[in-house]
Design an enzyme around this catalytic site. Structure first.
Site, PDB file in Angstrom:
ATOM      1  CG  HIS A  27     -49.219  70.546 -78.993  1.00 34.67           C
ATOM      2  ND1 HIS A  27     -49.442  70.572 -77.593  1.00 34.67           N
ATOM      3  CD2 HIS A  27     -50.181  69.811 -79.381  1.00 34.67           C
ATOM      4  CE1 HIS A  27     -50.482  70.018 -77.141  1.00 34.67           C
ATOM      5  NE2 HIS A  27     -50.990  69.366 -78.355  1.00 34.67           N
ATOM      6  CE1 TYR A 223     -45.621  79.580 -64.093  1.00 29.92           C
ATOM      7  CE2 TYR A 223     -44.066  79.136 -65.781  1.00 29.92           C
ATOM      8  CZ  TYR A 223     -45.598  79.127 -65.122  1.00 29.92           C
ATOM      9  OH  TYR A 223     -46.387  78.773 -66.069  1.00 29.92           O
ATOM     10  CD  GLU A 298     -40.050  64.407 -88.181  1.00 25.18           C
ATOM     11  OE1 GLU A 298     -39.990  63.089 -88.390  1.00 25.18           O
ATOM     12  OE2 GLU A 298     -40.780  65.079 -89.063  1.00 25.18           O
TER      13      GLU A 298
END
Length: 319
Positions: A27, A223, A298
């Site tokens: 990912h 797009y 994070e």
């Protein structure tokens, strides 16, 4: 609220507990962070559901990196008339953790994928006059097409034309009879987008023809440009200022020429898209010598979740 969630064919080299368990697939592009943030926002909203003055739709969208999953979800009927606003974000390693980047109007470009096929006539390299050299025509085409940006585009506008592959020929002493080029055109203005595609088509038709060959152009419309709606940009700025302070708002001067299929949602539903800072050099999130290889700080995850949840609450209260 939307999070994209598709993976990419990239080897995950991070040494963290959430690293990909599948070799050659990860990912990347922040999608793991985007999903985490949306799940976190959902949890926060569920904890304060007594404050909700309406419903919040969580959109976990596939295929942002490939076929434009946003468009497919719209065609499948994900929205009904009750949906009044939509928000999305993308982590950015160019912005420090604790800050966001946003702008009114255009955030991202539109894109078109181009395939140019040049047809000539093969012959032996010793007798070039008996053939039509597709490689020579391709060279002329590449140089000529670049002038479309410098001479056919309003200098106050932005566009970029990139050819990423060129294939042709079979032997070092054979004049090639076919060359294929593939590339992308990125534009900000819809009128510029169509005008430049028309100009490219003219070049592909007439330059090879003038050299004895033939040109074929295939355009796959990508797009659209991502254009934020002012009301919801203002709401994001107001909410982020309240949560993070006024110094946390970075007003982006220029749009990105990268593309983002969240644009399809904004064509259907008013809303806004912004960048969430995830850069923290003190933690070593940026790999020396590899600015394109970085670990997300994070600490940006709870910030993003809180901001998305707060934006949802603020938006619902405004209706």
């Amino acid at each position: 609220m939307r999070a994209d969630m598709d993976a990419l064919p990239i080897e995950d080299r991070k040494h963290v507990e959430y690293a990909s368990q599948n070799r050659g697939v990860m990912h990347a592009c922040g999608h793991d962070a985007h999903m985490t943030i949306l799940l976190g926002a959902a949890r926060l909203l569920a904890e304060d559901k007594n404050l909700l003055q309406g419903n919040v739709l969580l959109v976990f969208q596939p295929a942002e990196e490939t076929t434009g999953g946003a468009k497919q979800m719209i065609e499948d009927g994900i929205f009904d008339d009750s949906v009044k606003a939509i928000f999305g974000l993308h982590v950015s390693n160019e912005i420090p953790t604790g800050k966001i980047g946003i702008r009114y109007g255009q955030m991202n470009a539109a894109s078109d994928m181009l395939t140019l096929k040049i047809l000539g006539k093969s012959t032996h390299g010793a007798y070039p006059h008996e053939g039509v050299d597709a490689i020579v025509i391709a060279g002329q085409m590449i140089c000529a097409l670049q002038t479309i940006i410098s001479r056919a585009t309003d200098p106050r506008d932005s566009a970029v034309l990139t050819f990423g592959t060129i294939r042709g020929g079979s032997q070092n002493n054979i004049v090639a009879d076919e060359v294929t080029l593939t590339g992308t055109l990125r534009t900000l203005s819809p009128s510029t987008r169509e005008a430049l595609n028309d100009k490219i088509r003219q070049y592909v038709e007439y330059i090879p023809k003038g050299m004895g060959g033939r040109g074929i152009l295939e355009r796959i419309k990508g797009y659209p440009a991502l254009t934020n709606h002012p009301q919801w940009v203002k709401l994001i700025i107001k909410t982020a200022t309240s949560l993070l302070g006024k110094d946390a708002i970075l007003r982006l001067e220029k749009p990105s020429l990268g593309v983002e299929d969240f644009a399809y949602f904004l064509e259907k539903i008013p809303g806004a898209f912004y960048q969430l800072g995830c850069r923290n050099e003190a933690k070593g999130t940026i790999h020396p010598g590899h600015n394109d290889l970085f670990d997300i700080d994070e600490d940006c995850l709870p910030i993003g979740a809180s901001l998305q949840a707060a934006c949802a609450l603020e938006a619902l209260s405004s209706f």
